[in-house]
Design an enzyme around this catalytic site. Structure first.
Site, short mmCIF file in Angstrom:
data_model
loop_
_atom_site.label_atom_id
_atom_site.label_comp_id
_atom_site.label_asym_id
_atom_site.label_seq_id
_atom_site.Cartn_x
_atom_site.Cartn_y
_atom_site.Cartn_z
N HIS A 155 9.53 17.86 28.00
CA HIS A 155 8.41 16.89 27.94
C HIS A 155 8.90 15.46 27.68
CE1 HIS A 155 5.40 19.97 28.26
NE2 HIS A 155 5.79 20.59 27.15
N ASP A 189 8.76 27.07 32.13
CA ASP A 189 7.95 26.96 30.91
C ASP A 189 6.46 26.96 31.29
OD1 ASP A 189 8.42 25.79 27.83
OD2 ASP A 189 6.49 25.20 28.70
N HIS A 191 4.20 25.14 30.32
CA HIS A 191 3.64 23.78 30.39
C HIS A 191 4.44 22.93 31.37
CE1 HIS A 191 2.83 25.55 26.41
NE2 HIS A 191 1.60 25.19 26.72
N ASP A 279 7.26 30.68 26.69
CA ASP A 279 5.82 30.70 26.37
C ASP A 279 5.00 31.23 27.55
OD1 ASP A 279 6.45 28.42 27.78
OD2 ASP A 279 5.68 27.01 26.29
ZN LIG Z 1 5.79 25.11 26.90
#
Ligand SMILES: [Zn+2]
Length: 335
Positions: A155, A189, A191, A279
């Site tokens: 991120h 991931d 996200h 995740d």
């Molecule tokens: Zn994540």
């Protein structure tokens, strides 16, 4: 398999976070590292190596200098001081001077879940050093290897932290390897890796492909749509595959194979860097793809079958009690 990991990464301890106004115990816990290490040590096929600190040029090849200096200055904080950014500028063309206080740290931040403490910089550098050492090892030997990186990285953009990330570990590795050949950066991931996408958005040397939860309803919300495909030299070198939560392993694997196939045809990489976010696991508190340990093993087999020099970088994964099992199941597919 060599595992690059520095115990300094454990000094970064986060107490709590606010998600949609509700207070939670922070999900990015140092126990994540302990359980992964326990599983890999018990397995016996993994060799842990403490990486040397990476050269600052490798960080500055990805991150802006003023941003790096800001993160570095966090070492001046006292042990009990925590910077929680909570006000964010909307017009980033306006310069901000010395944004090192609790009031102005939002200049370099995009969410409220990523505090800065006196130990943050050294933990972030230790994680990035592991990814860089893995990239060097891959370049030298061609052997698959794994960076047990925490804090995670995908991120973090050139001058933004958020999503528990400060330095973009996988991007630093990919940038280094791109000096020697094209890189395919696969991010699974749950996200979207908004930071990684941003870093390579105008770059054709690193093809970024990501499968993640639909950003209309999942963090980080503002990026990760399929129409985001890169700009300038990087036009056509970003591939986003947003999927609905609870889509199930069958749909997930079909989308995974199709996306990777498209990326491989477009770029024919010399190296693969994989941002490994666990995740996507069943019952993860922050992800909803429901993958089981055997699914992670299959995911590893698919990436291995691409038959390219590959390195793996730890990203998310917050179901601590199953994280070690899932990581082990994934990594053993490469042995
Ligand atoms: Zn994540």
């Amino acid at each position: 398999m060599k595992v690059f990991y520095d115990p300094v990464q454990k000094t970064h301890v986060l107490s709590h976070e606010i998600i949609a106004g509700k207070r939670f115990r922070h999900h990015e816990r140092r126990a994540r590292i302990d359980i992964i290490r326990r599983h890999l040590r018990a397995n016996g096929q993994f060799e842990f190596i403490v990486p040397e600190a990476l050269p600052m040029e490798a960080v500055l090849a990805v991150h802006d200098e003023a941003y790096v200096r800001f993160l570095e200055s966090s070492q001046m904080l006292s042990k009990d001081e925590v910077i929680w950014p909570y006000v964010f500028p909307c017009d980033r063309r306006v310069p901000v001077y010395e944004p090192v206080t609790v009031f102005t740290a939002g200049y370099y931040c995009f969410d409220v879940g990523t505090p800065i403490m006196s130990d943050t910089w050294q933990a972030a550098i230790a994680a990035a050093s592991g990814a860089y050492a893995a990239a060097q090892h891959l370049k030298k030997t061609g052997e698959v290897c794994y960076a047990l990186a925490r804090p995670p990285g995908h991120h973090a953009a050139a001058a933004l932290f958020g999503g528990y990330c400060y330095l973009n570990n996988a991007a630093i590795a990919a940038q280094y390897l791109s000096q020697y050949g094209k890189v395919l950066l696969i991010d699974f991931d749950y996200h979207h890796g908004n930071g990684t996408q941003s870093i390579f958005y105008d770059n054709s040397d690193v093809f970024y492909v990501s499968l993640h939860g639909n950003p209309a309803i999942e963090y980080p919300y503002f990026t990760g749509y399929s129409h985001e495909t890169g700009i300038d030299d990087g036009a056509g070198f970003t591939l986003n595959c947003p999927l609905e939560p609870h889509c199930g392993p069958e749909e997930y694997f079909e989308a995974f194979k199709t996306s990777i196939d498209t990326a491989m045809k477009k770029t024919d990489p010399a190296f693969i860097v994989c941002s490994c976010g666990f995740d996507v696991a069943d019952k993860d508190p922050l992800g909803h793809f429901g993958l089981l340990p055997e699914n992670f093993h299959s995911l590893g087999q698919i990436i291995r079958s691409l038959n390219k020099p590959t390195m793996l970088v730890q990203e998310g994964g917050y179901l601590v009690e199953r994280l070690g099992l899932n990581v082990e199941a994934f990594l053993t597919a490469f042995l």
